[in-house]
Design a protein around this motif. Sequence first.
Motif, PDB file in Angstrom:
ATOM      1  N   PHE A  37       0.856  -1.188   0.000  1.00 24.07           N
ATOM      2  CA  PHE A  37       0.000   0.000   0.000  1.00 24.07           C
ATOM      3  C   PHE A  37       0.883   1.225   0.000  1.00 24.07           C
ATOM      4  CE2 PHE A  37      -3.015  -2.928   2.285  1.00 24.07           C
ATOM      5  CZ  PHE A  37      -3.894  -3.033   1.218  1.00 24.07           C
ATOM      6  N   LYS A  38       0.500   2.227  -0.792  1.00 24.86           N
ATOM      7  CA  LYS A  38       1.267   3.464  -0.885  1.00 24.86           C
ATOM      8  C   LYS A  38       0.328   4.645  -0.752  1.00 24.86           C
ATOM      9  CE  LYS A  38       4.625   1.500  -4.086  1.00 24.86           C
ATOM     10  NZ  LYS A  38       5.382   1.690  -5.319  1.00 24.86           N
ATOM     11  N   ILE A  39       0.820   5.690  -0.057  1.00 26.11           N
ATOM     12  CA  ILE A  39       0.087   6.957  -0.014  1.00 26.11           C
ATOM     13  C   ILE A  39       1.104   8.090  -0.140  1.00 26.11           C
ATOM     14  CG2 ILE A  39      -1.827   6.098   1.399  1.00 26.11           C
ATOM     15  CD1 ILE A  39      -0.535   7.628   3.764  1.00 26.11           C
ATOM     16  N   PRO A  40       0.706   9.212  -0.753  1.00 25.79           N
ATOM     17  CA  PRO A  40       1.608  10.367  -0.803  1.00 25.79           C
ATOM     18  C   PRO A  40       1.824  10.902   0.606  1.00 25.79           C
ATOM     19  CG  PRO A  40      -0.341  10.683  -2.202  1.00 25.79           C
ATOM     20  CD  PRO A  40      -0.566   9.450  -1.412  1.00 25.79           C
ATOM     21  N   LEU A  41       3.095  11.168   0.934  1.00 27.08           N
ATOM     22  CA  LEU A  41       3.414  11.656   2.275  1.00 27.08           C
ATOM     23  C   LEU A  41       4.801  12.277   2.272  1.00 27.08           C
ATOM     24  CD1 LEU A  41       2.027  11.389   5.189  1.00 27.08           C
ATOM     25  CD2 LEU A  41       3.826   9.725   5.606  1.00 27.08           C
ATOM     26  N   ALA A  42       4.960  13.359   2.989  1.00 25.31           N
ATOM     27  CA  ALA A  42       6.268  13.985   3.220  1.00 25.31           C
ATOM     28  C   ALA A  42       7.012  14.285   1.917  1.00 25.31           C
ATOM     29  CB  ALA A  42       7.117  13.112   4.136  1.00 25.31           C
ATOM     30  N   GLY A  43       6.305  14.764   0.918  1.00 24.25           N
ATOM     31  CA  GLY A  43       6.936  15.094  -0.349  1.00 24.25           C
ATOM     32  C   GLY A  43       7.333  13.877  -1.156  1.00 24.25           C
ATOM     33  N   GLY A  44       6.861  12.724  -0.779  1.00 22.56           N
ATOM     34  CA  GLY A  44       7.172  11.482  -1.477  1.00 22.56           C
ATOM     35  C   GLY A  44       6.055  10.483  -1.252  1.00 22.56           C
ATOM     36  N   VAL A  45       6.441   9.271  -0.883  1.00 19.65           N
ATOM     37  CA  VAL A  45       5.471   8.201  -0.707  1.00 19.65           C
ATOM     38  C   VAL A  45       5.761   7.461   0.596  1.00 19.65           C
ATOM     39  CG1 VAL A  45       4.670   5.995  -1.663  1.00 19.65           C
ATOM     40  CG2 VAL A  45       5.165   7.897  -3.194  1.00 19.65           C
ATOM     41  N   ALA A  46       4.704   7.136   1.314  1.00 20.55           N
ATOM     42  CA  ALA A  46       4.793   6.209   2.451  1.00 20.55           C
ATOM     43  C   ALA A  46       4.294   4.868   1.948  1.00 20.55           C
ATOM     44  CB  ALA A  46       3.949   6.695   3.617  1.00 20.55           C
ATOM     45  N   GLU A  47       5.033   3.829   2.256  1.00 23.09           N
ATOM     46  CA  GLU A  47       4.722   2.514   1.713  1.00 23.09           C
ATOM     47  C   GLU A  47       4.718   1.480   2.838  1.00 23.09           C
ATOM     48  OE1 GLU A  47       7.094  -0.445  -1.331  1.00 23.09           O
ATOM     49  OE2 GLU A  47       7.168   1.697  -1.682  1.00 23.09           O
ATOM     50  N   ALA A  48       3.758   0.593   2.780  1.00 20.09           N
ATOM     51  CA  ALA A  48       3.709  -0.542   3.707  1.00 20.09           C
ATOM     52  C   ALA A  48       3.642  -1.816   2.881  1.00 20.09           C
ATOM     53  CB  ALA A  48       2.505  -0.444   4.629  1.00 20.09           C
ATOM     54  N   VAL A  49       4.538  -2.745   3.170  1.00 16.25           N
ATOM     55  CA  VAL A  49       4.557  -4.050   2.518  1.00 16.25           C
ATOM     56  C   VAL A  49       4.176  -5.068   3.591  1.00 16.25           C
ATOM     57  CG1 VAL A  49       5.939  -5.741   1.260  1.00 16.25           C
ATOM     58  CG2 VAL A  49       6.433  -3.284   1.006  1.00 16.25           C
ATOM     59  N   PHE A  50       3.140  -5.851   3.314  1.00 13.87           N
ATOM     60  CA  PHE A  50       2.616  -6.807   4.292  1.00 13.87           C
ATOM     61  C   PHE A  50       3.085  -8.209   3.951  1.00 13.87           C
ATOM     62  CE2 PHE A  50      -0.177  -3.194   4.162  1.00 13.87           C
ATOM     63  CZ  PHE A  50      -0.436  -2.935   5.500  1.00 13.87           C
ATOM     64  N   PHE A  51       3.585  -8.933   4.951  1.00 18.67           N
ATOM     65  CA  PHE A  51       4.072 -10.300   4.769  1.00 18.67           C
ATOM     66  C   PHE A  51       3.136 -11.263   5.488  1.00 18.67           C
ATOM     67  CE2 PHE A  51       7.900  -7.540   5.108  1.00 18.67           C
ATOM     68  CZ  PHE A  51       8.252  -7.569   3.772  1.00 18.67           C
ATOM     69  N   ASN A  52       2.786 -12.334   4.820  1.00 18.32           N
ATOM     70  CA  ASN A  52       1.999 -13.410   5.436  1.00 18.32           C
ATOM     71  C   ASN A  52       0.774 -12.872   6.179  1.00 18.32           C
ATOM     72  OD1 ASN A  52       4.111 -15.139   4.562  1.00 18.32           O
ATOM     73  ND2 ASN A  52       5.239 -14.666   6.427  1.00 18.32           N
ATOM     74  N   THR A  53       0.022 -12.000   5.517  1.00 17.77           N
ATOM     75  CA  THR A  53      -1.131 -11.358   6.145  1.00 17.77           C
ATOM     76  C   THR A  53      -2.408 -11.805   5.448  1.00 17.77           C
ATOM     77  OG1 THR A  53       0.232  -9.430   6.675  1.00 17.77           O
ATOM     78  CG2 THR A  53      -2.155  -9.115   6.747  1.00 17.77           C
ATOM     79  N   GLU A  54      -3.400 -12.170   6.231  1.00 19.67           N
ATOM     80  CA  GLU A  54      -4.690 -12.549   5.662  1.00 19.67           C
ATOM     81  C   GLU A  54      -5.312 -11.348   4.959  1.00 19.67           C
ATOM     82  OE1 GLU A  54      -7.365 -14.453   8.407  1.00 19.67           O
ATOM     83  OE2 GLU A  54      -5.681 -15.429   9.425  1.00 19.67           O
ATOM     84  N   GLU A  55      -5.902 -11.619   3.813  1.00 16.48           N
ATOM     85  CA  GLU A  55      -6.478 -10.542   3.007  1.00 16.48           C
ATOM     86  C   GLU A  55      -7.525  -9.732   3.769  1.00 16.48           C
ATOM     87  OE1 GLU A  55      -7.920  -9.634  -1.460  1.00 16.48           O
ATOM     88  OE2 GLU A  55      -6.635 -11.325  -0.974  1.00 16.48           O
ATOM     89  N   SER A  56      -8.290 -10.366   4.629  1.00 17.69           N
ATOM     90  CA  SER A  56      -9.344  -9.665   5.370  1.00 17.69           C
ATOM     91  C   SER A  56      -8.781  -8.615   6.324  1.00 17.69           C
ATOM     92  CB  SER A  56     -10.194 -10.662   6.156  1.00 17.69           C
ATOM     93  OG  SER A  56      -9.392 -11.330   7.127  1.00 17.69           O
TER      94      SER A  56
END
Length: 192
Positions: free
Chosen positions: A7-26
Motif C-alpha cells: 500500500f502506498k500513499i503520498p506523504l512527506a513530499g514522497g510516498v509512504a509505503e507498507a509491505v505486508f508479509f503473510n497477512t490474511e487478506e481480510s
Amino acid sequence: MKHHPVFKIPLAGGVAEAVFFNTEESMLAPAFSSFSREALRLEKIFNFYDETSELSLLNKKRAMLASKELLEVIALAIRYSKLTNGAYDISLGKNFLRRKQGLEGLSLSCSYKDIQLYGKSIILTHPDVMVDLGSIAKGYIVDRLCEVLEGEGIESALVDIRGDMRVFGSHKETLEIMHPREDKGMLPFTFS
C-alpha cells in the motif's frame, strides 16, 4: 522481493509505503485505513513545508501549547543535540531552507538551547530559531506506523517513508537497496 501486498500513499513530499508479509487478506483494508489515517495525522504535525502544520505554526507563533507527538520529538532532538554538543541542531531551519534554494547559509547565533520545553508548551527564545525536524520526524512516523499496524493485528511488515525504513515480525527476506556511493550499485539487505 517476492510479491506481497503493498500500500502506498503520498506523504512527506514522497510516498509512504507498507509491505505486508503473510497477512490474511481480510486484515489488509482495516490495516491500511489505520495506516493512512495515522500517517496523514502525523504529517499535519511535522510537515516543515505545510504552512498550517503544527511545526510551521510553532515557527510562526514562537510559543504554543503542543501536541504530545511534537513535544516528544523535540525533546528527543534536544537530547541528541546535548549528546553531540550541538553538532546535531534542529534550530537551524533557516539555513536548511537557504541551502534548498541554492543560497549560502546565514550566520545564525541561535542553537538548540533556544528551544525551551515547559510542560506542554514549547517556546522559541531566539529570533533566529526555525525548528526543522526533517532529520528525525520521518523515523518517528515510521515507528508510529509500525505500532499502528501491529495494533491492527499485522504480524509482519515493512514500512518505508522515503528511505526511512523499519521491518517488524518474523518474516525473512532479502531485498536490494541503493548503494550510497555508486549511482547504479545495489546492496543486498536481509531482514528477519
